[in-house]
Design a protein around this motif. Structure first.
Motif, PDB file in Angstrom:
ATOM      1  N   SER A 291       0.821  -1.213   0.000  1.00 12.67           N
ATOM      2  CA  SER A 291       0.000   0.000   0.000  1.00 12.67           C
ATOM      3  C   SER A 291       0.855   1.263   0.000  1.00 12.67           C
ATOM      4  O   SER A 291       1.993   1.268   0.463  1.00 12.67           O
ATOM      5  CB  SER A 291      -0.940  -0.005   1.204  1.00 12.67           C
ATOM      6  N   VAL A 292       0.283   2.323  -0.569  1.00 15.84           N
ATOM      7  CA  VAL A 292       0.957   3.616  -0.644  1.00 15.84           C
ATOM      8  C   VAL A 292       0.079   4.613   0.092  1.00 15.84           C
ATOM      9  O   VAL A 292      -1.099   4.744  -0.224  1.00 15.84           O
ATOM     10  CB  VAL A 292       1.104   4.069  -2.112  1.00 15.84           C
ATOM     11  N   SER A 293       0.655   5.293   1.076  1.00 19.60           N
ATOM     12  CA  SER A 293      -0.191   6.286   1.744  1.00 19.60           C
ATOM     13  C   SER A 293       0.466   7.658   1.776  1.00 19.60           C
ATOM     14  O   SER A 293       1.693   7.805   1.774  1.00 19.60           O
ATOM     15  CB  SER A 293      -0.569   5.826   3.151  1.00 19.60           C
ATOM     16  N   PHE A 294      -0.393   8.652   1.754  1.00 21.33           N
ATOM     17  CA  PHE A 294       0.026  10.058   1.760  1.00 21.33           C
ATOM     18  C   PHE A 294      -0.765  10.722   2.869  1.00 21.33           C
ATOM     19  O   PHE A 294      -2.002  10.720   2.827  1.00 21.33           O
ATOM     20  CB  PHE A 294      -0.300  10.669   0.388  1.00 21.33           C
ATOM     21  N   ASP A 295      -0.044  11.228   3.887  1.00 13.42           N
ATOM     22  CA  ASP A 295      -0.705  11.802   5.057  1.00 13.42           C
ATOM     23  C   ASP A 295      -1.722  10.830   5.648  1.00 13.42           C
ATOM     24  O   ASP A 295      -2.881  11.202   5.908  1.00 13.42           O
ATOM     25  CB  ASP A 295      -1.394  13.119   4.690  1.00 13.42           C
ATOM     26  N   SER A 296      -1.315   9.572   5.784  1.00 15.05           N
ATOM     27  CA  SER A 296      -2.142   8.510   6.349  1.00 15.05           C
ATOM     28  C   SER A 296      -3.371   8.139   5.522  1.00 15.05           C
ATOM     29  O   SER A 296      -4.237   7.422   5.990  1.00 15.05           O
ATOM     30  CB  SER A 296      -2.616   8.865   7.770  1.00 15.05           C
ATOM     31  N   VAL A 297      -3.452   8.652   4.304  1.00 13.86           N
ATOM     32  CA  VAL A 297      -4.567   8.276   3.432  1.00 13.86           C
ATOM     33  C   VAL A 297      -4.047   7.238   2.433  1.00 13.86           C
ATOM     34  O   VAL A 297      -3.040   7.468   1.761  1.00 13.86           O
ATOM     35  CB  VAL A 297      -5.106   9.498   2.656  1.00 13.86           C
ATOM     36  N   ASP A 298      -4.724   6.089   2.371  1.00 12.24           N
ATOM     37  CA  ASP A 298      -4.328   5.061   1.416  1.00 12.24           C
ATOM     38  C   ASP A 298      -4.749   5.515   0.016  1.00 12.24           C
ATOM     39  O   ASP A 298      -5.941   5.580  -0.297  1.00 12.24           O
ATOM     40  CB  ASP A 298      -4.989   3.732   1.778  1.00 12.24           C
ATOM     41  N   ILE A 299      -3.784   5.837  -0.805  1.00 10.26           N
ATOM     42  CA  ILE A 299      -4.071   6.441  -2.112  1.00 10.26           C
ATOM     43  C   ILE A 299      -4.928   5.543  -2.993  1.00 10.26           C
ATOM     44  O   ILE A 299      -5.777   6.011  -3.757  1.00 10.26           O
ATOM     45  CB  ILE A 299      -2.749   6.823  -2.820  1.00 10.26           C
ATOM     46  N   GLN A 300      -4.717   4.234  -2.849  1.00 13.33           N
ATOM     47  CA  GLN A 300      -5.483   3.333  -3.720  1.00 13.33           C
ATOM     48  C   GLN A 300      -6.941   3.237  -3.325  1.00 13.33           C
ATOM     49  O   GLN A 300      -7.769   2.778  -4.096  1.00 13.33           O
ATOM     50  CB  GLN A 300      -4.837   1.959  -3.694  1.00 13.33           C
ATOM     51  N   LYS A 301      -7.238   3.698  -2.108  1.00 14.67           N
ATOM     52  CA  LYS A 301      -8.641   3.619  -1.672  1.00 14.67           C
ATOM     53  C   LYS A 301      -9.370   4.937  -1.930  1.00 14.67           C
ATOM     54  O   LYS A 301     -10.576   5.035  -1.696  1.00 14.67           O
ATOM     55  CB  LYS A 301      -8.701   3.261  -0.183  1.00 14.67           C
ATOM     56  N   VAL A 302      -8.642   5.934  -2.401  1.00 13.60           N
ATOM     57  CA  VAL A 302      -9.286   7.226  -2.682  1.00 13.60           C
ATOM     58  C   VAL A 302     -10.203   7.070  -3.892  1.00 13.60           C
ATOM     59  O   VAL A 302      -9.819   6.494  -4.909  1.00 13.60           O
ATOM     60  CB  VAL A 302      -8.230   8.323  -2.963  1.00 13.60           C
ATOM     61  N   LYS A 303     -11.435   7.563  -3.769  1.00 17.00           N
ATOM     62  CA  LYS A 303     -12.392   7.433  -4.877  1.00 17.00           C
ATOM     63  C   LYS A 303     -12.035   8.385  -6.015  1.00 17.00           C
ATOM     64  O   LYS A 303     -11.454   9.444  -5.782  1.00 17.00           O
ATOM     65  CB  LYS A 303     -13.797   7.750  -4.372  1.00 17.00           C
ATOM     66  N   ALA A 304     -12.394   7.994  -7.224  1.00 15.08           N
ATOM     67  CA  ALA A 304     -12.088   8.792  -8.412  1.00 15.08           C
ATOM     68  C   ALA A 304     -12.527  10.242  -8.210  1.00 15.08           C
ATOM     69  O   ALA A 304     -11.838  11.184  -8.596  1.00 15.08           O
ATOM     70  CB  ALA A 304     -12.772   8.197  -9.632  1.00 15.08           C
ATOM     71  N   HIS A 305     -13.657  10.404  -7.579  1.00 12.28           N
ATOM     72  CA  HIS A 305     -14.221  11.735  -7.390  1.00 12.28           C
ATOM     73  C   HIS A 305     -13.372  12.610  -6.462  1.00 12.28           C
ATOM     74  O   HIS A 305     -13.334  13.832  -6.601  1.00 12.28           O
ATOM     75  CB  HIS A 305     -15.639  11.585  -6.838  1.00 12.28           C
ATOM     76  N   ASP A 306     -12.670  11.967  -5.525  1.00 12.37           N
ATOM     77  CA  ASP A 306     -11.868  12.737  -4.573  1.00 12.37           C
ATOM     78  C   ASP A 306     -10.409  12.892  -5.000  1.00 12.37           C
ATOM     79  O   ASP A 306      -9.640  13.581  -4.346  1.00 12.37           O
ATOM     80  CB  ASP A 306     -11.918  12.057  -3.196  1.00 12.37           C
ATOM     81  N   MET A 307     -10.057  12.231  -6.097  1.00 13.26           N
ATOM     82  CA  MET A 307      -8.669  12.240  -6.550  1.00 13.26           C
ATOM     83  C   MET A 307      -8.169  13.658  -6.879  1.00 13.26           C
ATOM     84  O   MET A 307      -7.055  14.025  -6.459  1.00 13.26           O
ATOM     85  CB  MET A 307      -8.559  11.339  -7.784  1.00 13.26           C
ATOM     86  N   PRO A 308      -8.948  14.476  -7.617  1.00  8.70           N
ATOM     87  CA  PRO A 308      -8.449  15.829  -7.946  1.00  8.70           C
ATOM     88  C   PRO A 308      -8.076  16.613  -6.703  1.00  8.70           C
ATOM     89  O   PRO A 308      -7.046  17.284  -6.665  1.00  8.70           O
ATOM     90  CB  PRO A 308      -9.632  16.478  -8.675  1.00  8.70           C
ATOM     91  N   GLU A 309      -8.883  16.494  -5.656  1.00  6.11           N
ATOM     92  CA  GLU A 309      -8.641  17.176  -4.384  1.00  6.11           C
ATOM     93  C   GLU A 309      -7.248  16.823  -3.856  1.00  6.11           C
ATOM     94  O   GLU A 309      -6.469  17.698  -3.465  1.00  6.11           O
ATOM     95  CB  GLU A 309      -9.726  16.684  -3.399  1.00  6.11           C
ATOM     96  N   LEU A 310      -6.940  15.526  -3.883  1.00  9.66           N
ATOM     97  CA  LEU A 310      -5.652  15.051  -3.382  1.00  9.66           C
ATOM     98  C   LEU A 310      -4.506  15.587  -4.240  1.00  9.66           C
ATOM     99  O   LEU A 310      -3.472  16.022  -3.732  1.00  9.66           O
ATOM    100  CB  LEU A 310      -5.647  13.526  -3.389  1.00  9.66           C
ATOM    101  N   ARG A 311      -4.728  15.564  -5.566  1.00  8.18           N
ATOM    102  CA  ARG A 311      -3.633  15.969  -6.464  1.00  8.18           C
ATOM    103  C   ARG A 311      -3.304  17.450  -6.329  1.00  8.18           C
ATOM    104  O   ARG A 311      -2.189  17.867  -6.624  1.00  8.18           O
ATOM    105  CB  ARG A 311      -4.015  15.655  -7.913  1.00  8.18           C
ATOM    106  N   ARG A 312      -4.291  18.226  -5.909  1.00 14.00           N
ATOM    107  CA  ARG A 312      -4.014  19.656  -5.750  1.00 14.00           C
ATOM    108  C   ARG A 312      -3.062  19.907  -4.581  1.00 14.00           C
ATOM    109  O   ARG A 312      -2.526  20.991  -4.447  1.00 14.00           O
ATOM    110  CB  ARG A 312      -5.330  20.415  -5.531  1.00 14.00           C
ATOM    111  N   ARG A 313      -2.875  18.886  -3.746  1.00 12.67           N
ATOM    112  CA  ARG A 313      -1.933  19.036  -2.628  1.00 12.67           C
ATOM    113  C   ARG A 313      -0.533  18.590  -3.027  1.00 12.67           C
ATOM    114  O   ARG A 313       0.393  18.635  -2.227  1.00 12.67           O
ATOM    115  CB  ARG A 313      -2.432  18.235  -1.428  1.00 12.67           C
TER     116      ARG A 313
END
Ligand SMILES: Nc1ncnc2c1ncn2[C@@H]1O[C@H](COP(=O)(O)OP(=O)(O)O)[C@@H](O)[C@H]1O
Ligand SMILES: [Mg+2]
Lengths: 310, 226
Positions: B58-80
């Protein structure tokens, strides 16, 4: 926020349309061809419909009335015919009117006018011209009229001396079949044309978006949401449609004008130019809305392909 | 901040790009990842961006598992996350200004913020003069500076630079690395992949060496061991 986003999407669509000049130009060109196909099949089908309806109106049954029949007997017959559900109109042409019309039709033909003068008497019978609601109903009306022998001598029908439907029967039947056939064919051709147009437009826009697929990927990585990335492409598609539909309408005017003479030769009634001008609002709405719909839907579907990954 | 837990990645054609990678990066670090071409550096970056998913681990960023992030929330994450590529990846039909502004637009910034921040970051990367040029009117070094401006304009928590100097001459390479260092000095975490020995040694920061999808060294002060 939503309003800002919408404004940005619309602006981006316009800017992209302008800056991708050559791509936009070819998309618009293809859409003109597509819309032209749609519009001309629609207009021609509609025009043929009107033309055929006019032709249909020319079919009738002429009932020649006995020379001895009184005016009131003829009127009785007329009334009786008018009660038949298949009958649309019955027109009475008196012997005098028939003669006048005959004379004016042949006023340049000396031998005929001379012959008429020599006879002195009016040789033409009075006629009732019957028009049916549908071409297929003439047969029935004609049979009804020819059955007069079975009816009592007092019946109004007994004054009928001759029904000319049988003479025209073959022509009328062929025309009825033709009308139905052309209408069916028109429907099929329209459907095929619309299908082809949608396909070529969709493929062109797909190609335009294929060229931009890397950009779509970059926009995703920079954090663009699917809606925000797709928006400008859809706006661009709508612009293709709008520009193409206006150009198509502008093109139509000279073309229908040019066709005017041709169409008047084979059919003397309505001309295509007149039809185009008279129905302009309707044609305008059909072309512009199909242009917008074609552009928007094609773009939407084409971008979707590159927005499948996260 | 970033944690790779025993991550493996095989592509559908059978290539094993990553093989049991475990690695963590703390907030504020400047980490260089070095390795031959094909070592798996870009694959690592792609997993962190959620562009592709791991076969295992697993890959996590700020304790968020990136693979579990929903497609809809992905842009939000990428802006960080600010991202910089070897091939720049600017939008060809947008000017330098518009490329940077685009990142702010997608993040929902107001027109006022955009109008004040974009010229400011472009000045930071020394491109004020070329603000209204299109990418085709800019040199490689200038393009990369626009890309950096785009990556930092939203004040991301992390900057990932995947071989940012691969297409640049030594002088431009030096400048880009200096800018990245400056960004890191201001507190942003930076992950830089490179196979440029000089860059790594001049930085004197943590270096992770990869080979055939594995981490073979992890030095806390810049050594290029290949
Ligand atoms: N999409 C892909 N499909 C198949 N193999 C790939 C793909 N992307 C990368 N690879 C392979 O994975 C390995 C690692 O590639 P990459 O992460 O790009 O290495 P680097 O960035 O260190 O040069 C290479 O052998 C490469 O050929
Ligand atoms: Mg790489």
């Amino acid at each position: 926020m939503l309003w800002t986003t919408i404004k940005r999407i619309i602006k981006a669509g316009f800017v992209s349309f302008w800056r991708n000049g050559s791509v936009s130009l070819s998309a618009v060109f293809v859409m003109i061809v597509a819309l032209f196909m749609i519009a001309s099949t629609l207009i021609i089908t509609a025009f043929l419909g009107t033309a055929l309806k006019d032709l249909q109106d020319k079919i009738d049954i002429n009932i020649y009335v006995d020379a001895k029949a009184t005016e009131s007997a003829i009127m009785d017959l007329k009334k009786q015919l008018e009660t038949l559900p298949e009958v649309k109109t019955v027109e009475y042409i008196s012997r005098e009117r028939a003669l006048d019309e005959f004379r004016s039709r042949h006023e340049n033909d000396h031998r005929i006018t001379q012959a008429l003068d020599e006879i002195g008497d009016n040789p033409l019978p009075a006629t009732l011209t019957v028009k049916a609601r549908e071409p297929s109903q003439y047969e029935g009306i004609s049979n009804f009229l020819l059955n007069k022998s079975e009816l009592s001598a007092g019946s109004a029908i007994s004054i009928v001396s001759k029904v000319n439907y049988n003479d025209n029967k073959a022509a009328i039947e062929r025309l009825s079949k033709l009308i139905v056939g052309v209408k069916k064919l028109g429907g099929i051709i329209t459907a095929v044309m619309v299908g082809i147009s949608i396909l070529i437009t969709f493929n062109t826009i797909r190609l335009a978006i294929f060229i931009a697929r890397d950009e779509i990927g970059v926009m995703r990585l920079v954090g663009g949401s699917k809606e925000y990335i797709r928006g400008p492409f859809v706006v661009e598609g709508i612009l293709y449609g709008l520009v193409a539909s206006f150009l198509t309408l502008i093109l139509f005017y000279p073309i229908t004008y040019w066709l005017k003479n041709t169409t008047q030769v084979f059919y003397g009634g309505v001309d295509l130019l007149h039809y185009f001008v008279a129905n302009f609002v309707q044609i305008f709405l059909i072309i512009v809305s199909s242009g917008i719909a074609l552009g928007a839907v094609s773009s939407y579907l084409a971008v979707r392909k590159y927005l499948t990954s996260k | 901040m970033i944690y790779f837990d025993n991550v493996s990645k095989s592509y559908p054609d059978g290539t094993v790009a990553l093989n049991g990678v475990t690695l963590s990066v703390k907030q504020g670090e400047f980490v260089s990842i070095v390795g031959h071409s094909g070592a798996g550096k870009t694959t690592l970056v792609k997993l962190l961006l959620g562009e592709d998913s791991a076969t295992d681990g697993s890959v996590s960023f700020d304790s968020v598992d990136i693979q579990k992030v929903k497609a809809h929330d992905m842009p939000e994450l990428r802006r960080r996350i600010g991202i910089i590529f070897q091939d720049f990846r600017l939008l060809p039909n947008k000017t330098a200004y518009e490329n940077v502004a685009f990142a702010m637009e997608v993040a929902g910034k107001t027109e006022e913020e955009i109008a004040s921040d974009v010229p400011h970051v472009l000045e930071l990367v020394d491109l004020s003069q070329k603000m209204w040029n299109f990418p085709r009117q800019l040199s490689g070094g200038e393009l990369q500076r626009v890309a950096i401006a785009r990556a930092i304009v939203n004040h991301p928590d992390l900057i990932i630079a995947d071989e940012p100097t691969g297409n640049l001459d030594p002088i431009n390479t030096y400048e880009i690395v200096q800018i990245l260092k400056k960004i890191n000095d201001m507190g942003t975490t930076v992950i830089l992949t490179t196979h440029n020995k000089g860059v790594v040694e001049a930085l004197g920061k943590r270096v992770i060496t990869m080979d055939h999808g594995k981490i073979i060294r992890d030095d806390s002060t810049g050594k290029y061991a290949l």
